[in-house]
Motif scaffolding. Sequence first.
Motif, mmCIF file in Angstrom:
data_model
loop_
_atom_site.group_PDB
_atom_site.id
_atom_site.type_symbol
_atom_site.label_atom_id
_atom_site.label_comp_id
_atom_site.label_asym_id
_atom_site.label_seq_id
_atom_site.Cartn_x
_atom_site.Cartn_y
_atom_site.Cartn_z
ATOM 1 N N LEU A 1 0.942 -1.140 0.005
ATOM 2 C CA LEU A 1 0.032 0.106 0.036
ATOM 3 C C LEU A 1 0.896 1.328 -0.011
ATOM 4 O O LEU A 1 0.546 2.256 -0.728
ATOM 5 N N PHE A 2 2.032 1.372 0.866
ATOM 6 C CA PHE A 2 2.951 2.609 0.757
ATOM 7 C C PHE A 2 3.459 2.635 -0.624
ATOM 8 O O PHE A 2 3.475 3.837 -1.171
ATOM 9 N N ALA A 3 3.995 1.427 -1.134
ATOM 10 C CA ALA A 3 4.382 1.660 -2.811
ATOM 11 C C ALA A 3 3.225 2.128 -3.657
ATOM 12 O O ALA A 3 3.848 2.836 -4.457
ATOM 13 N N PHE A 4 2.232 1.822 -3.473
ATOM 14 C CA PHE A 4 1.127 1.992 -4.362
ATOM 15 C C PHE A 4 0.989 3.566 -4.449
ATOM 16 O O PHE A 4 0.589 4.158 -5.510
ATOM 17 N N GLY A 5 1.042 4.265 -3.278
ATOM 18 C CA GLY A 5 0.756 5.649 -2.982
ATOM 19 C C GLY A 5 2.040 6.548 -3.057
ATOM 20 O O GLY A 5 1.868 7.662 -3.259
ATOM 21 N N PHE A 6 3.189 5.902 -3.456
ATOM 22 C CA PHE A 6 4.442 6.695 -3.580
ATOM 23 C C PHE A 6 4.894 6.992 -4.872
ATOM 24 O O PHE A 6 5.104 6.210 -5.729
ATOM 25 N N VAL A 7 4.332 8.114 -5.187
ATOM 26 C CA VAL A 7 4.397 8.599 -6.717
ATOM 27 C C VAL A 7 6.044 8.680 -7.078
ATOM 28 O O VAL A 7 6.797 9.108 -6.293
ATOM 29 N N ASP A 8 6.345 8.141 -8.445
ATOM 30 C CA ASP A 8 7.757 8.241 -8.645
ATOM 31 C C ASP A 8 8.102 9.787 -9.088
ATOM 32 O O ASP A 8 7.393 10.477 -9.306
ATOM 33 N N TYR A 9 9.405 9.778 -8.684
ATOM 34 C CA TYR A 9 9.991 11.198 -8.888
ATOM 35 C C TYR A 9 9.900 11.848 -10.413
ATOM 36 O O TYR A 9 9.679 12.954 -10.492
ATOM 37 N N TRP B 1 1.525 3.968 -12.680
ATOM 38 C CA TRP B 1 0.548 3.848 -13.849
ATOM 39 C C TRP B 1 -0.684 4.699 -13.631
ATOM 40 O O TRP B 1 -1.334 5.608 -14.472
ATOM 41 N N LEU B 2 -1.345 4.608 -12.482
ATOM 42 C CA LEU B 2 -2.700 5.405 -12.077
ATOM 43 C C LEU B 2 -2.295 6.559 -11.792
ATOM 44 O O LEU B 2 -3.122 7.549 -12.388
ATOM 45 N N SER B 3 -1.170 7.147 -11.365
ATOM 46 C CA SER B 3 -0.860 8.550 -10.999
ATOM 47 C C SER B 3 -0.801 9.173 -12.390
ATOM 48 O O SER B 3 -1.131 10.317 -12.320
ATOM 49 N N GLY B 4 -0.032 8.426 -13.226
ATOM 50 C CA GLY B 4 0.188 9.254 -14.557
ATOM 51 C C GLY B 4 -1.189 9.445 -15.311
ATOM 52 O O GLY B 4 -1.461 10.708 -16.146
ATOM 53 N N VAL B 5 -2.222 8.647 -15.052
ATOM 54 C CA VAL B 5 -3.412 8.617 -15.756
ATOM 55 C C VAL B 5 -4.170 9.817 -15.018
ATOM 56 O O VAL B 5 -4.701 10.526 -15.741
ATOM 57 N N PRO C 1 -6.143 16.935 -7.527
ATOM 58 C CA PRO C 1 -6.833 16.451 -6.583
ATOM 59 C C PRO C 1 -6.953 14.927 -6.169
ATOM 60 O O PRO C 1 -6.626 14.408 -5.044
ATOM 61 N N ALA C 2 -7.467 14.292 -7.029
ATOM 62 C CA ALA C 2 -7.754 12.592 -7.153
ATOM 63 C C ALA C 2 -6.407 12.084 -7.122
ATOM 64 O O ALA C 2 -6.049 11.204 -6.241
ATOM 65 N N LEU C 3 -5.151 12.553 -7.683
ATOM 66 C CA LEU C 3 -4.084 11.890 -7.393
ATOM 67 C C LEU C 3 -3.304 11.824 -6.199
ATOM 68 O O LEU C 3 -2.952 11.160 -5.389
ATOM 69 N N ALA C 4 -3.338 13.398 -5.745
ATOM 70 C CA ALA C 4 -2.989 13.700 -4.299
ATOM 71 C C ALA C 4 -3.774 12.927 -3.339
ATOM 72 O O ALA C 4 -3.084 12.198 -2.262
ATOM 73 N N ALA C 5 -5.144 12.731 -3.316
ATOM 74 C CA ALA C 5 -5.696 11.953 -2.251
ATOM 75 C C ALA C 5 -5.490 10.465 -2.308
ATOM 76 O O ALA C 5 -5.283 10.035 -1.385
ATOM 77 N N VAL C 6 -5.397 9.940 -3.687
ATOM 78 C CA VAL C 6 -5.022 8.399 -3.596
ATOM 79 C C VAL C 6 -3.739 8.315 -3.157
ATOM 80 O O VAL C 6 -3.498 7.368 -2.539
#
Length: 402
Positions: free
Chosen positions: A229-237, A367-371, A378-383
């Motif tokens: 879960l931590f990795a899923f929410g951690f946006v790539d630089y 992938w989800l963050s890029g989409v 706001p949705a990106l930051a919340a997820v």
Amino acid sequence: MKRNMSQAMVFIVLFGIVSLLSDMTHEGASSLRGAYLTLLGASAGTIGFISGLGELVGYSLRYVFGRLADRTRQYWSLTIADYVLDVLAVPALALVGEHGWVAACALLIIQRMGKAIKKPAKDTILSFAASQEGAGKSFAIQEVLDQLGAFLGPVLLYVVLLFRTGGTPYQTYAFCFAVLAIPGFATIAALLWTKKRFPHPEQFEPAPKEYIPFTLKKPFIAYIAGISLFAFGFVDYALILMHVTRTYLGTGTAPALLNGQTLPLLYAGAMLVDAVSALFFGFLYDKKGTAALVFSTLLSAPFALFVFLGHSLPALFLGVALWGVGMGAQESILKAAVTTMVPKTSRATGYGIFECAFGIAWFLGSWLSGVLYDISLPALAAVSAAAQLAAIPLYLASRQRA
């Protein structure tokens, strides 16, 4: 009278120097990767997908090579093979054409693939020495030296960008990647010297009286779920850098305060925070255990809110700093926890499972963050924040069941 440094600590420091030089190479590249791919013609969705796919390849294969390391005990061979692949793939980015984003993406995937070969074996080698010095402290020291290289690499490229004023942006970036061949070859030299000095690091940790096969116990399963879960929410630089390039350069919020030459310094600052936080949380882990994981996650979770929704330089700097805190935890105490959960004889397999789960989750999250970046910030930051915070109950569950 000053006590001499133990051989285990000497080994940890030498391996840290290898990591320092290696990180100068590939983290120096990371400081320009997102901007370079954008320049070559890659879209936001492509950058998010490739960043996640690179992590997927780099992490998912680690289970295979972890099992291989446990079966063959060829820890050094696997470690050396990756470092060679890693440091050659980065300077090769200088050879792609001006519209060669496909070739650049392929090289980035190859670089991450090489890391898959190394990581379980490397972390297992380090864990042998860490058994004498304390897992949290040992991985923290390793991470400090590692991130010192991650700081110096971007600074080196900043100096290169500062003095190289001629040529097109593509030529300038290509020259930067070529310069990274210098710390790359120094990495190989330092690694071979360390192997010559310590050919059998497994001797640091006493062998168990009997073989203990790897088994998936409930505390470890809960822990793997938490780090996923931590990795899923951690946006790539790379996505953060692309956002900075779009928002703060050209017609963005503060074009006079940020320019292309300062981009490596932003990443260098994140790596400096990474190093300090890794040392702090590493020592804290040896004293408080899982509480260090909880504390670091609470600090890093809101970074995306500041980076993507802040709309100011102070908010951006704070967000990148909190991102650095998360990276420090990821590379130190998350690994230290595996050392305390998995027996020596099957530890590479444990690290392989850890890295595989982490990478798959990072791929899906990236992938989800890029989409989401092209749909709703706001949705990106919340997820991102929600997924990281959701890991905390699982960390606590793994502690209670242990």
